[in-house]
Scaffold this active site. Structure first.
Site, mmCIF file in Angstrom:
data_model
loop_
_atom_site.group_PDB
_atom_site.id
_atom_site.type_symbol
_atom_site.label_atom_id
_atom_site.label_comp_id
_atom_site.label_asym_id
_atom_site.label_seq_id
_atom_site.Cartn_x
_atom_site.Cartn_y
_atom_site.Cartn_z
ATOM 1 N N THR A 120 0.848 -1.193 0.000
ATOM 2 C CA THR A 120 0.000 0.000 0.000
ATOM 3 C C THR A 120 0.880 1.238 0.000
ATOM 4 O O THR A 120 1.855 1.310 0.763
ATOM 5 C CB THR A 120 -0.960 0.095 1.203
ATOM 6 O OG1 THR A 120 -1.331 1.463 1.381
ATOM 7 C CG2 THR A 120 -0.352 -0.380 2.501
ATOM 8 N N ILE A 121 0.552 2.192 -0.845
ATOM 9 C CA ILE A 121 1.334 3.433 -0.829
ATOM 10 C C ILE A 121 1.076 4.186 0.474
ATOM 11 O O ILE A 121 1.878 4.994 0.891
ATOM 12 C CB ILE A 121 1.032 4.354 -2.038
ATOM 13 C CG1 ILE A 121 -0.402 4.878 -1.991
ATOM 14 C CG2 ILE A 121 1.356 3.674 -3.353
ATOM 15 C CD1 ILE A 121 -0.588 6.136 -2.823
ATOM 16 N N ASP A 122 -0.056 3.908 1.123
ATOM 17 C CA ASP A 122 -0.395 4.630 2.355
ATOM 18 C C ASP A 122 0.493 4.222 3.537
ATOM 19 O O ASP A 122 0.553 4.932 4.530
ATOM 20 C CB ASP A 122 -1.857 4.358 2.746
ATOM 21 C CG ASP A 122 -2.850 5.028 1.813
ATOM 22 O OD1 ASP A 122 -2.412 5.685 0.858
ATOM 23 O OD2 ASP A 122 -4.061 4.891 2.041
ATOM 24 N N ARG A 157 2.683 33.442 -2.842
ATOM 25 C CA ARG A 157 1.421 32.778 -2.518
ATOM 26 C C ARG A 157 1.615 31.673 -1.491
ATOM 27 O O ARG A 157 2.739 31.215 -1.253
ATOM 28 C CB ARG A 157 0.861 32.096 -3.782
ATOM 29 C CG ARG A 157 0.220 33.036 -4.749
ATOM 30 C CD ARG A 157 -0.174 32.285 -6.003
ATOM 31 N NE ARG A 157 -0.889 33.157 -6.923
ATOM 32 C CZ ARG A 157 -0.982 32.948 -8.228
ATOM 33 N NH1 ARG A 157 -0.400 31.892 -8.775
ATOM 34 N NH2 ARG A 157 -1.665 33.782 -8.986
ATOM 35 N N ARG A 166 -5.642 7.633 3.243
ATOM 36 C CA ARG A 166 -7.065 7.501 3.575
ATOM 37 C C ARG A 166 -7.306 7.564 5.078
ATOM 38 O O ARG A 166 -8.139 8.307 5.555
ATOM 39 C CB ARG A 166 -7.534 6.156 3.025
ATOM 40 C CG ARG A 166 -8.955 6.087 2.759
ATOM 41 C CD ARG A 166 -9.381 4.806 2.107
ATOM 42 N NE ARG A 166 -10.797 4.914 1.928
ATOM 43 C CZ ARG A 166 -11.391 5.570 0.938
ATOM 44 N NH1 ARG A 166 -10.674 6.139 0.008
ATOM 45 N NH2 ARG A 166 -12.702 5.656 0.871
ATOM 46 N N GLU A 216 -5.467 13.396 2.419
ATOM 47 C CA GLU A 216 -6.875 13.394 1.985
ATOM 48 C C GLU A 216 -7.826 12.993 3.122
ATOM 49 O O GLU A 216 -8.980 13.398 3.150
ATOM 50 C CB GLU A 216 -7.067 12.435 0.807
ATOM 51 C CG GLU A 216 -6.733 10.989 1.182
ATOM 52 C CD GLU A 216 -6.865 9.983 0.052
ATOM 53 O OE1 GLU A 216 -7.239 10.352 -1.067
ATOM 54 O OE2 GLU A 216 -6.581 8.798 0.323
ATOM 55 N N ARG A 260 -3.438 28.913 -3.404
ATOM 56 C CA ARG A 260 -3.840 27.962 -4.444
ATOM 57 C C ARG A 260 -3.786 26.545 -3.878
ATOM 58 O O ARG A 260 -3.013 26.268 -2.951
ATOM 59 C CB ARG A 260 -2.901 28.043 -5.638
ATOM 60 C CG ARG A 260 -2.941 29.375 -6.372
ATOM 61 C CD ARG A 260 -4.205 29.496 -7.211
ATOM 62 N NE ARG A 260 -4.178 30.664 -8.078
ATOM 63 C CZ ARG A 260 -4.680 31.861 -7.776
ATOM 64 N NH1 ARG A 260 -5.235 32.049 -6.595
ATOM 65 N NH2 ARG A 260 -4.635 32.849 -8.628
ATOM 66 N N HIS A 266 -3.806 10.328 -8.107
ATOM 67 C CA HIS A 266 -3.214 9.068 -8.568
ATOM 68 C C HIS A 266 -1.828 9.212 -9.180
ATOM 69 O O HIS A 266 -1.190 8.189 -9.467
ATOM 70 C CB HIS A 266 -4.172 8.379 -9.543
ATOM 71 C CG HIS A 266 -5.395 7.856 -8.858
ATOM 72 N ND1 HIS A 266 -6.468 8.662 -8.570
ATOM 73 C CD2 HIS A 266 -5.693 6.635 -8.358
ATOM 74 C CE1 HIS A 266 -7.386 7.944 -7.937
ATOM 75 N NE2 HIS A 266 -6.941 6.723 -7.795
ATOM 76 N N ARG A 269 0.506 7.119 -7.375
ATOM 77 C CA ARG A 269 0.494 5.657 -7.510
ATOM 78 C C ARG A 269 1.092 5.190 -8.831
ATOM 79 O O ARG A 269 1.365 4.001 -9.004
ATOM 80 C CB ARG A 269 -0.947 5.144 -7.401
ATOM 81 C CG ARG A 269 -1.577 5.291 -6.050
ATOM 82 C CD ARG A 269 -2.302 4.021 -5.615
ATOM 83 N NE ARG A 269 -3.225 3.515 -6.583
ATOM 84 C CZ ARG A 269 -4.570 3.552 -6.462
ATOM 85 N NH1 ARG A 269 -5.118 4.081 -5.393
ATOM 86 N NH2 ARG A 269 -5.337 3.038 -7.382
HETATM 87 O O1 F6P Z 1 -5.320 2.804 -0.399
HETATM 88 C C1 F6P Z 1 -4.548 3.441 -1.351
HETATM 89 C C2 F6P Z 1 -5.292 4.607 -1.944
HETATM 90 O O2 F6P Z 1 -4.428 5.193 -2.885
HETATM 91 C C3 F6P Z 1 -5.797 5.634 -0.918
HETATM 92 O O3 F6P Z 1 -4.793 6.494 -0.484
HETATM 93 C C4 F6P Z 1 -6.898 6.287 -1.695
HETATM 94 O O4 F6P Z 1 -7.878 6.850 -0.837
HETATM 95 C C5 F6P Z 1 -7.471 5.165 -2.473
HETATM 96 O O5 F6P Z 1 -6.464 4.194 -2.625
HETATM 97 C C6 F6P Z 1 -7.976 5.590 -3.838
HETATM 98 O O6 F6P Z 1 -8.592 4.513 -4.437
HETATM 99 P P1 F6P Z 1 -9.035 4.450 -5.967
HETATM 100 O O7 F6P Z 1 -7.800 4.228 -6.781
HETATM 101 O O8 F6P Z 1 -9.961 3.297 -6.009
HETATM 102 O O9 F6P Z 1 -9.687 5.755 -6.297
#
Ligand code: F6P
Length: 336
Positions: A120-122, A157, A166, A216, A260, A266, A269
């Site tokens: 997981t990138i998270d 700015r 998440r 996020e 801004r 994504h 990712r």
């Molecule tokens: O769990 C990894 C993640 O990149 C979260 O950080 C993000 O909320 C979610 O997946 C986004 O999912 P999707 O690619 O389905 O929009």
């Protein structure tokens, strides 16, 4: 099989498992397409060393992925049927918390031959020190902040940069520290608007272009849940995103600094994994092949310090790995 949200390094896992499995153990591989969907629908293709050539640096996953639930469409019984007719001895499931929770259940409760690799990138998975994909995501976020800083400085700015995360703030914390952010907002620790405005003013008063990094999943003190401006995903989860766009006008109004916002989304990712993630993924893939040959069902390869070890998947998915208080406190002196 790769399942759940993709992440840089999935292909390196596949390559590591296939090369090590074939060369060291003399076993054969098949690729299950699009996560659990491929196992439920018998969408499986042979996977040879030829198929994994040059994969360590390639983003995405050659097998495809999905968020299909393992207990949908026939569930474990259907999987058992496909595993038997295909003559599969083991399934290597590469995925995040949802995938590994499913894999643990299939192994422990249904007796299916499943081992795991955490992804997981998270970086929110317990049972491993780091997950692959995180280093790449943090590096992309850091470079993006560096770029946004130069345009922010030109225009005097404030920039608000929203990164993924998440439930946890690992990407925001690491990218924020690496890029010298003046404010970092993460889901684990509430921050008041006044504190945020104080950080922004303090940076401006020193002649800096204030940089705010927000995960996020950060929940402002006047809201009950994270901002989700894009509705639901196919699996019913809210699609997070939009907190940066909410914060920017509030900062501008409170501080008078033109502000801004940018949502990295994504981009974090996609593309090529860093060298660190390539090495970690390759080692985890090789260890997963060993687990499969050992018949260590219900276990996953994991990182302990610099060692690759293995742990029970069910133990790794009990709770999320959140940013601990000491890492948050350590950051405070760098803010403002
Ligand atoms: O769990 C990894 C993640 O990149 C979260 O950080 C993000 O909320 C979610 O997946 C986004 O999912 P999707 O690619 O389905 O929009």
């Amino acid at each position: 099989m790769t399942s759940g949200g993709d992440g840089p390094g999935l292909n390196a896992v596949i390559r590591g498992a296939v090369r090590h499995g074939i060369r060291t153990h003399g076993v054969e591989f098949a690729g299950i397409r699009d996560g659990w969907r491929g196992l439920l629908e018998d969408d499986i293709t042979p996977l040879t060393t030829f198929d994994v050539r040059g994969l360590s640096g390639r983003g995405g996953t050659i097998l495809g992925t999905s968020r299909t639930h393992p207990y949908s469409d026939g569930g474990p019984d259907r999987m058992r049927e496909v595993i038997t007719t295909r003559g599969l001895d083991a399934v290597i499931a590469v995925g995040g918390e949802g995938t590994l929770a499913g894999a643990a259940r299939l192994a422990d409760d249904e007796g299916l031959p499943v081992v795991g690799v955490p992804k997981t990138i998270d970086n929110d998975l317990d049972g491993t020190d780091y997950t692959f994909g995180f280093d790449t995501a943090a590096a992309i976020a850091t470079e993006s902040i560096d770029r946004l800083r130069t345009t922010a400085e030109s225009h005097h700015r404030c920039m608000v940069i929203e990164v993924m995360g998440r439930h946890v703030g690992w990407i925001a914390l690491h990218a924020g520290m690496a890029a010298g952010a003046h404010a970092v907002l993460i889901p684990e620790f509430p921050v008041s608007y006044e504190q945020l405005f104080t950080w922004v003013r303090s940076a401006r008063d020193r002649g800096r272009a204030p940089i705010v990094v927000v995960a996020e999943g950060f929940v402002p003190t006047d809201r009950d849940e994270a901002v989700s401006a894009k509705g639901e995903a196919r699996d019913g989860r809210p699609r997070l995103g939009g907190i940066a766009d909410e914060l920017a006008p509030l900062i501008e109004e409170a501080t008078g600094i033109e502000t801004r916002s940018t949502v990295l989304g994504h981009l974090q990712r996609g593309g090529s994994p860093t060298a660190y993630d390539r090495v970690l993924s390759t080692r985890l893939g090789m260890a997963a092949a060993d687990l499969a040959v050992r018949g260590a069902w219900g276990r996953m390869a994991s990182l302990d310090g610099t060692d690759i070890v293995d742990v029970r998947m069910a133990d790794a998915v009990v709770g999320l790995k959140r940013v601990p208080l000491d890492r948050w406190q350590e950051m405070q002196v760098l803010l403002g």
